[in-house]
Design a protein around this motif. Sequence first.
Motif, PDB file in Angstrom:
ATOM      1  N   UNK A  65      13.584  -3.857  -1.727  1.00  0.00           N
ATOM      2  CA  UNK A  65      12.234  -3.741  -2.259  1.00  0.00           C
ATOM      3  C   UNK A  65      12.178  -2.675  -3.357  1.00  0.00           C
ATOM      4  N   UNK A  66      11.487  -2.994  -4.434  1.00  0.00           N
ATOM      5  CA  UNK A  66      11.300  -2.053  -5.533  1.00  0.00           C
ATOM      6  C   UNK A  66       9.853  -2.132  -6.004  1.00  0.00           C
ATOM      7  N   UNK A  67       9.357  -1.028  -6.574  1.00  0.00           N
ATOM      8  CA  UNK A  67       8.020  -0.985  -7.145  1.00  0.00           C
ATOM      9  C   UNK A  67       8.137  -0.723  -8.639  1.00  0.00           C
ATOM     10  N   UNK A  68       7.032  -0.913  -9.348  1.00  0.00           N
ATOM     11  CA  UNK A  68       6.997  -0.562 -10.758  1.00  0.00           C
ATOM     12  C   UNK A  68       7.329   0.914 -10.917  1.00  0.00           C
ATOM     13  N   UNK A  69       8.199   1.272 -11.832  1.00  0.00           N
ATOM     14  CA  UNK A  69       8.585   2.681 -11.961  1.00  0.00           C
ATOM     15  C   UNK A  69       7.428   3.597 -12.338  1.00  0.00           C
ATOM     16  N   UNK A 114      15.446   9.608  -3.216  1.00  0.00           N
ATOM     17  CA  UNK A 114      15.769   8.474  -2.347  1.00  0.00           C
ATOM     18  C   UNK A 114      15.035   8.538  -1.025  1.00  0.00           C
ATOM     19  N   UNK A 115      14.987   9.723  -0.410  1.00  0.00           N
ATOM     20  CA  UNK A 115      14.288   9.863   0.860  1.00  0.00           C
ATOM     21  C   UNK A 115      12.805   9.624   0.730  1.00  0.00           C
ATOM     22  N   UNK A 116      12.198  10.094  -0.380  1.00  0.00           N
ATOM     23  CA  UNK A 116      10.769   9.882  -0.591  1.00  0.00           C
ATOM     24  C   UNK A 116      10.454   8.404  -0.808  1.00  0.00           C
ATOM     25  N   UNK A 117      11.330   7.692  -1.518  1.00  0.00           N
ATOM     26  CA  UNK A 117      11.130   6.256  -1.704  1.00  0.00           C
ATOM     27  C   UNK A 117      11.186   5.525  -0.371  1.00  0.00           C
ATOM     28  N   UNK A 118      12.115   5.931   0.491  1.00  0.00           N
ATOM     29  CA  UNK A 118      12.218   5.291   1.792  1.00  0.00           C
ATOM     30  C   UNK A 118      10.963   5.555   2.628  1.00  0.00           C
ATOM     31  N   UNK A 119      10.463   6.790   2.589  1.00  0.00           N
ATOM     32  CA  UNK A 119       9.252   7.104   3.349  1.00  0.00           C
ATOM     33  C   UNK A 119       8.050   6.340   2.803  1.00  0.00           C
ATOM     34  N   UNK A 120       7.995   6.186   1.487  1.00  0.00           N
ATOM     35  CA  UNK A 120       6.921   5.382   0.902  1.00  0.00           C
ATOM     36  C   UNK A 120       7.027   3.928   1.352  1.00  0.00           C
ATOM     37  N   UNK A 121       8.251   3.402   1.427  1.00  0.00           N
ATOM     38  CA  UNK A 121       8.433   2.022   1.901  1.00  0.00           C
ATOM     39  C   UNK A 121       7.887   1.850   3.310  1.00  0.00           C
ATOM     40  N   UNK A 122       8.122   2.849   4.150  1.00  0.00           N
ATOM     41  CA  UNK A 122       7.595   2.782   5.514  1.00  0.00           C
ATOM     42  C   UNK A 122       6.070   2.838   5.490  1.00  0.00           C
ATOM     43  N   UNK A 123       5.509   3.734   4.671  1.00  0.00           N
ATOM     44  CA  UNK A 123       4.052   3.836   4.578  1.00  0.00           C
ATOM     45  C   UNK A 123       3.443   2.507   4.147  1.00  0.00           C
ATOM     46  N   UNK A 124       4.047   1.846   3.180  1.00  0.00           N
ATOM     47  CA  UNK A 124       3.528   0.557   2.710  1.00  0.00           C
ATOM     48  C   UNK A 124       3.663  -0.511   3.790  1.00  0.00           C
ATOM     49  N   UNK A 125       4.718  -0.425   4.599  1.00  0.00           N
ATOM     50  CA  UNK A 125       4.888  -1.381   5.696  1.00  0.00           C
ATOM     51  C   UNK A 125       3.875  -1.159   6.803  1.00  0.00           C
ATOM     52  N   UNK A 126       3.347   0.062   6.907  1.00  0.00           N
ATOM     53  CA  UNK A 126       2.426   0.393   7.996  1.00  0.00           C
ATOM     54  C   UNK A 126       0.964   0.343   7.583  1.00  0.00           C
ATOM     55  N   UNK A 127       0.679   0.199   6.304  1.00  0.00           N
ATOM     56  CA  UNK A 127      -0.703   0.328   5.843  1.00  0.00           C
ATOM     57  C   UNK A 127      -1.605  -0.779   6.388  1.00  0.00           C
TER      58      UNK A 127
END
Length: 339
Positions: A107-111, A154-167
Motif C-alpha cells: 500500500x502506498x499513498x500520494x507523497x 518507515x516506522x511512521x508509515x507503518x503506524x499510519x497504515x494501521x491507523x487507516x486500517x482501523x479508522x
Amino acid sequence: MTSPAPATGALSETATGPVVEVRTLRKSYPGPRGAGRKVAVEDVSFSVAPGEIFGILGPNGAGKTTTVECLAGLRTADAGQVRILGTDPQQHPEAIKDVVGVQLQEAELSPRITVREAMRLFASFYEDPADPDELLALLDLVAQRDVRFSRLSGGQKQRLSIALALVGRPRVAILDELTTGLDPAARRATWDLIERVRDSGVTILLVTHFMDEAERLCDRLVIIDHGRVVAEGTPAELIEQVDAERTVVLRLAAEDVTRAVAALDGLPEVSGVAAAGRRVEVTGSRRVLFAVVQALAAHDVVPDDVATTARTLEDVFVHHTGRPYEEPAADAITKGARS
C-alpha cells in the motif's frame, strides 16, 4: 450438525463462533507465456477465534498474501470457502467493508498528502468512523499530523497504515508484513502497538515471514509452505511437538573437560556428548539438564557456565519441510517482495 453459512450478506453477530473461516482454499494464476497455471494456494484451511492474534507464517512465495487477499475480497478463489463473521467476502464484499480493516504489504499513498488529510479521507468512506485524532494519539502520530507522507519514516508509515486500517472501527484487522523493512527498535514498537490494538477488541490476522514476530505475537498460527498448511497451533504447541530432544551447553575449566565427558557419556538421559575446547555440548531427553547437573556434582565438576538451547518455530519449519527456513535479505524486504 453444522449450521449452513448465511446465504445473504448479513453478518453473524455470534461472539463464540469463529470470526474467520477458511476451508480448502485454492488459488492459481496464469503461468508465463502459456506455461500453464501456477498454483499459489492449495488446500489451505484454518479458523480464527474472536480476540486472537492469528498468524499466517511462511517464506516469501508461500501463498500468505494470496490467502488474505482472497479473505479481503480482493481476489477470487478458484475453489474452497472463505467466511468473515459468517459471510462470504467474495460474494458480499459490501457486507464486510465496514468490519474489516486491511493493511496491505504494497500500500502506498500520494507523497504530498499529510497524515491528517489521509485520516480524514479514509474516515469519509465510513458511516461511523473512529475519531482520527484519537487514532493518531493511539499510534503516536500526533506530532506528524501535518507531515506529508513522503517525509515520514518507515516506522511512521507503518503506524499510519494501521491507523487507516482501523479508522472504520473494524472487528477484524488484516495486517500483511507489517514490520517489513523496519529497524529492530521500530519493529518492537510496532509489536507493542499490535498488542494494544488486540486489547482494544480487534481480532487480528497477521501475515509475516519473521519467525520471532510470530512467536512473540501470535496466540495461534498456521505455517504455510508452497501454498499448503504444514503446521497449525500455538507457538508453544508447535515447538513442543518437535522438541523431543534437548541440548545443554557447558563451559568448563580446561582440566575438567575430560572428566565431564566421561561422567556424562553413557547416561540413560544422554544421547550424545561433543567437546570442543572448553565447550561441551550434551544432547538428550527432556530430563537431560537434571541428569547433567547430578552427574557433574557427583564427580565434583563445577562448570563456569550452563546454558540450554531453546527450540524455535524455525525448528518446526525444518521438521515439517526438511529444509532450512530462509528469511529474505534486508534489501529484498524493503522492496516489498510479494508473499
